[in-house]
Each structure stands twice: as structure tokens, then as C-alpha cells.
Design an enzyme around this catalytic site. Structure first.
Site, PDB file in Angstrom:
ATOM      1  N   ILE A  78       0.691  -1.194   0.155  1.00  0.00           N
ATOM      2  CA  ILE A  78      -0.188   0.009   0.130  1.00  0.00           C
ATOM      3  C   ILE A  78       0.943   1.089  -0.162  1.00  0.00           C
ATOM      4  O   ILE A  78       0.248   2.430  -0.113  1.00  0.00           O
ATOM      5  CB  ILE A  78      -0.962   0.015   1.193  1.00  0.00           C
ATOM      6  N   ASP A 197       6.734  15.953  14.876  1.00  0.00           N
ATOM      7  CA  ASP A 197       6.196  15.797  13.502  1.00  0.00           C
ATOM      8  C   ASP A 197       4.942  15.604  13.279  1.00  0.00           C
ATOM      9  O   ASP A 197       4.392  14.833  12.524  1.00  0.00           O
ATOM     10  CB  ASP A 197       7.089  14.905  12.759  1.00  0.00           C
ATOM     11  N   ARG A 201      -0.323  14.520   7.128  1.00  0.00           N
ATOM     12  CA  ARG A 201       0.277  13.287   6.642  1.00  0.00           C
ATOM     13  C   ARG A 201       0.818  12.363   7.478  1.00  0.00           C
ATOM     14  O   ARG A 201       0.808  11.122   7.136  1.00  0.00           O
ATOM     15  CB  ARG A 201       1.715  13.684   5.574  1.00  0.00           C
ATOM     16  N   ASN A 202       1.068  12.573   9.022  1.00  0.00           N
ATOM     17  CA  ASN A 202       1.110  11.500   9.999  1.00  0.00           C
ATOM     18  C   ASN A 202       0.007  11.109  10.912  1.00  0.00           C
ATOM     19  O   ASN A 202       0.307  10.864  11.809  1.00  0.00           O
ATOM     20  CB  ASN A 202       2.380  12.106  10.733  1.00  0.00           C
ATOM     21  N   ASP A 215       3.387   7.590  13.282  1.00  0.00           N
ATOM     22  CA  ASP A 215       4.865   7.790  12.846  1.00  0.00           C
ATOM     23  C   ASP A 215       5.674   8.451  14.067  1.00  0.00           C
ATOM     24  O   ASP A 215       5.896   9.647  14.538  1.00  0.00           O
ATOM     25  CB  ASP A 215       4.824   9.189  11.846  1.00  0.00           C
TER      26      ASP A 215
HETATM   27  O1  ACK Z   1      -1.745   7.804   2.408  1.00  0.00           O
HETATM   28  P1  ACK Z   1      -1.649   6.189   2.317  1.00  0.00           P
HETATM   29  O2  ACK Z   1      -2.469   5.064   2.015  1.00  0.00           O
HETATM   30  O3  ACK Z   1      -1.411   5.790   4.196  1.00  0.00           O
HETATM   31  O4  ACK Z   1      -0.120   5.823   2.023  1.00  0.00           O
HETATM   32  C1  ACK Z   1       0.748   5.796   3.200  1.00  0.00           C
HETATM   33  C2  ACK Z   1       1.521   4.538   3.197  1.00  0.00           C
HETATM   34  O5  ACK Z   1       1.204   3.522   3.853  1.00  0.00           O
HETATM   35  C3  ACK Z   1       3.147   4.939   3.425  1.00  0.00           C
HETATM   36  O6  ACK Z   1       3.109   5.126   4.844  1.00  0.00           O
HETATM   37  C4  ACK Z   1      -0.082   3.794   4.421  1.00  0.00           C
HETATM   38  N1  ACK Z   1      -0.316   3.423   5.797  1.00  0.00           N
HETATM   39  C5  ACK Z   1       0.631   3.604   6.744  1.00  0.00           C
HETATM   40  N2  ACK Z   1       0.361   2.869   7.860  1.00  0.00           N
HETATM   41  C6  ACK Z   1      -0.853   2.440   7.687  1.00  0.00           C
HETATM   42  C7  ACK Z   1      -1.903   1.758   8.447  1.00  0.00           C
HETATM   43  N3  ACK Z   1      -1.712   1.493   9.552  1.00  0.00           N
HETATM   44  N4  ACK Z   1      -3.142   1.391   7.911  1.00  0.00           N
HETATM   45  C8  ACK Z   1      -3.330   1.792   6.671  1.00  0.00           C
HETATM   46  N5  ACK Z   1      -2.316   2.386   5.744  1.00  0.00           N
HETATM   47  C9  ACK Z   1      -1.308   2.702   6.319  1.00  0.00           C
HETATM   48  C10 ACK Z   1      -0.048   5.306   4.268  1.00  0.00           C
END
Ligand code: ACK
Length: 348
Positions: A78, A197, A201-202, A215
Site C-alpha cells: 500500500i 512531526d 500526513r502523519n 509516525d
Molecule cells: O496515504 P496512504 O494510503 O496511508 O499511504 C501511506 C503509506 O502506507 C506509506 O506510509 C499507508 N499506511 C501506513 N500505515 C498504515 C496503516 N496502519 N493502515 C493503513 N495504511 C497505512 C499510508
């Protein structure tokens, strides 16, 4: 707070004074001391910096559960993190039903420091338990690739999610998201953890629109964040989200997290607009120093814009505490007519 600690110390002193006495004076004192501590400190837990452990492997197993690799099914990639791919998948723990999870992997060929930094995030996350903090399920360190398993957040990160759904939510829904983030941040500040941070986005969003802070890390987070830029003093900092004192002399505190929270409020109310638009980092630093602040987003309730502006006070002690932010947002949610007044379009 300092005052509470002062009271506890005074009480302990009195306690010691009477310890060797007998009779009702002693038992009343010890009883009141016990009562005071249980009422005032329902759970005194503070965050422990994993770096305080000499052996990082000890830290990780102190705070994270080792999961057997056979419990994990990886479904699809993802996203990409600094250390490797982020995947979605399923976790089936013995005797439990299968649940969707996110899986962060550490790609082969890593250095010892990279492994430590990667797992450092799990050592931090594993210390937190709150509905608005991303929940760690466990780690896989006994087989390769090394993985961190967290709860799955169906709607991904908040900034992308808002851009995709521009104008689609009610003000109450947006305030609900902000309330969740503030509640997670209140918890982190109570634990003595400074995020450094905090930005849309986090934040991750699940299918119920619940927002959770994610994060975690120390140096790692900022190394990983494409928004973080080097300052003249050599620190790597996400300038647009960072309080002036943290940029100028690295004074990162919960009060600087409050500044960042104000920027997140602005991002949410403007559906993922970039703070300060295309201004350069240098211009942002200069403008903020000269007391320029972001204007109210389109159709933003005045009450919310006032709160953002409060988070951006130059004097960090004048900024609201997360506790106060949560109560104010709760009040606004309970009394929706307080959100009717919108910022004057001439402010924009
Ligand atoms: O915006 P996104 O789809 O949400 O793209 C980023 C990508 O992985 C790189 O960090 C997604 N991501 C990170 N942690 C999770 C989580 N726990 N559940 C779903 N998506 C996640 C994040």
C-alpha cells in the site's frame, strides 16, 4: 504538574514524621495519602525513551509482542516507507478471529542502526494505548524480513484523504476528526512524549473517520519525512509545521506540538491545502517571525480560526494545552450553533 509533585513530597514528609507513631493520626494520614495518590494519579505512566536501553533488543521485547510469522498473511503493497514496503494483510492470532493489519517491512541489506531505528518506532508505539494513537499489534524479529504489525486504517493518511474528499464533510465531522487528534495528543503529552512531526500526513484515518496519530520515532521520523529540511543549524525540521522556538533553537516541547496541531487544524479545515502554499521555507520562517499567520480557510468557523491562532502564539506558554483544546472542541461539538459564524472572506 510541579505543584502535584510538591504536594506528594510534602505528604510523604508528613507520612515519615508520623510513621513511627501509633494511633489514629497515623492511619488517617496513610489513608489520605493513598487516597490522594489514587485520585490525583490514576495511572502515572510515562514514556520511556528506547535509547535508554543499552540493548535495543531488550527495549523492543519490553514494549512489543513477538508475533509468529505463520500468523501473518500479506495481501498487497500500500505504500513505501524509508525502510521498506508498507503492506496490508491479515493477522490471525491463536484463538482469535482474523483482523486486517498494516505491515511495515525492513528491506534486506539493512545496517544495525537501520534495524534499531526501524524497531525503535515499535518500542515507542508499544508504550501507548489510546483510541487516537495507532495501535501496535506486535513485531516479527525472529525471521526475515523484520516486520512491524499495526492496526489497519482503511482511509490511509489524513492529508491525502481530505484532498480526495474536498468539501465532502460537515463541519461537525471535521471538528470530530480534530477532537480525536487533540485527544491522542493530550495522551502523548501526559505521557511526556513530544511528537515533533505532527502533520496531517502523519495522521491515519479508519473507516469510521476516527483519526489516529502515527509516525513515532526520534531522529528517524524527521529523517523519513520528505517535508523535513535542514536548518542553518543542521537540524532536520518540517519547517511549515514547526514552532519558531523549535526551528530557532530546537526547543521541542508539548507546546511546540500545540503549534503543529494548529497547522493540522488549518490543513483539515482547508481539506489538505499546503500550509503557506508555495512560499519557500526561508520565507515562511521570516514571515512567521514577523508575526504573519495563515489566514482563515474558506468557510472556517470563527471559533476554530481563533483556536488555531491561539496555537500560534509566539510565547509558547500562552498557547492552549491539549487538555484545553479537547474541552473547547467538546463544547463546540455539544453546541453546534457556536460553529455558525464563519471567518470573513476579506481575511483570506
Ligand atoms: O496515504 P496512504 O494510503 O496511508 O499511504 C501511506 C503509506 O502506507 C506509506 O506510509 C499507508 N499506511 C501506513 N500505515 C498504515 C496503516 N496502519 N493502515 C493503513 N495504511 C497505512 C499510508
Amino acid at each position: 504538574s510541579k505543584l502535584q509533585y510538591f504536594f506528594v513530597i510534602v505528604l510523604i514528609k508528613i507520612f515519615y514524621k508520623y510513621m513511627f507513631c501509633e494511633g489514629p493520626g497515623f492511619s488517617i494520614l496513610s489513608l489520605s495519602l493513598a487516597l490522594f495518590i489514587t485520585v490525583k494519579f490514576p495511572a502515572v505512566r510515562t514514556y520511556i525513551d528506547p535509547h535508554t536501553y543499552e540493548d535495543p533488543n531488550q527495549a523492543i521485547h519490553e514494549f512489543a509482542k513477538e508475533i509468529d510469522v505463520s500468523c501473518i498473511t500479506i495481501e498487497r503493497v500500500i505504500g513505501a516507507g524509508e525502510f521498506g514496503e508498507v503492506c496490508s494483510g491479515l493477522l490471525r492470532l491463536p484463538g482469535k478471529r482474523e483482523i486486517p493489519v498494516a505491515i511495515k517491512t525492513l528491506k534486506a541489506g539493512y545496517t544495525e542502526k537501520q534495524r534499531r531505528d526501524f524497531l525503535g518506532e515499535a518500542s515507542i508505539m508499544g508504550q501507548f494505548e489510546h483510541p487516537n494513537i495507532i495501535h501496535l499489534k506486535g513485531v516479527i524479529t525472529k525471521s526475515k524480513p523484520v516486520m512491524i504489525i499495526t492496526e489497519y486504517m482503511e482511509n490511509g493518511s489524513l492529508d491525502t484523504f481530505l484532498k480526495k474528499n474536498d468539501g465532502q464533510f460537515t463541519v461537525i465531522q471535521l471538528v470530530g476528526m480534530l477532537r480525536g487528534i487533540a485527544s491522542g495528543m493530550r495522551y502523548l503529552s501526559e505521557m511526556g512524549y513530544v511528537h515533533r512531526d505532527l502533520a496531517a500526513r502523519n495522521i491515519l484515518v479508519n473507516s469510521n473517520l476516527v483519526c489516529k496519530v502515527s509516525d513515532f520515532g526520534l531522529s528517524r521520523v524527521l529523517e523519513d519525512d520528505p517535508e523535513a529540511a535542514y536548518t542553518t543549524r543542521g537540524g532536520k525540521i518540517p519547517i511549515r509545521w514547526t514552532a519558531p522556538e523549535a526551528i530557532a533553537y530546537r526547543k521541542f516541547t508539548s507546546a511546540s506540538d500545540v503549534w503543529s496541531y494548529g497547522i493540522v487544524m488549518w490543513e483539515v479545515m482547508s481539506y489538505g491545502e499546503r500550509p503557506y502554499w508555495e512560499m519557500s521555507n526561508q520565507d515562511v520562517i521570516k514571515a512567521v517571525e514577523e508575526n504573519y499567520r495563515l489566514p482563515g480557510p474558506m468557510d472556517c468557523p470563527t471559533a476554530l480560526y481563533h483556536l488555531m491562532m491561539d496555537c500560534w502564539q509566539k510565547d509558547r506558554n500562552s498557547r492552549p494545552k491539549f487538555e484545553e483544546i479537547v474541552s473547547l472542541l467538546d463544547k463546540l461539538i455539544r453546541n453546534p450553533s457556536s460553529l455558525k459564524g464563519l471567518v470573513n472572506s476579506s481575511n483570506r
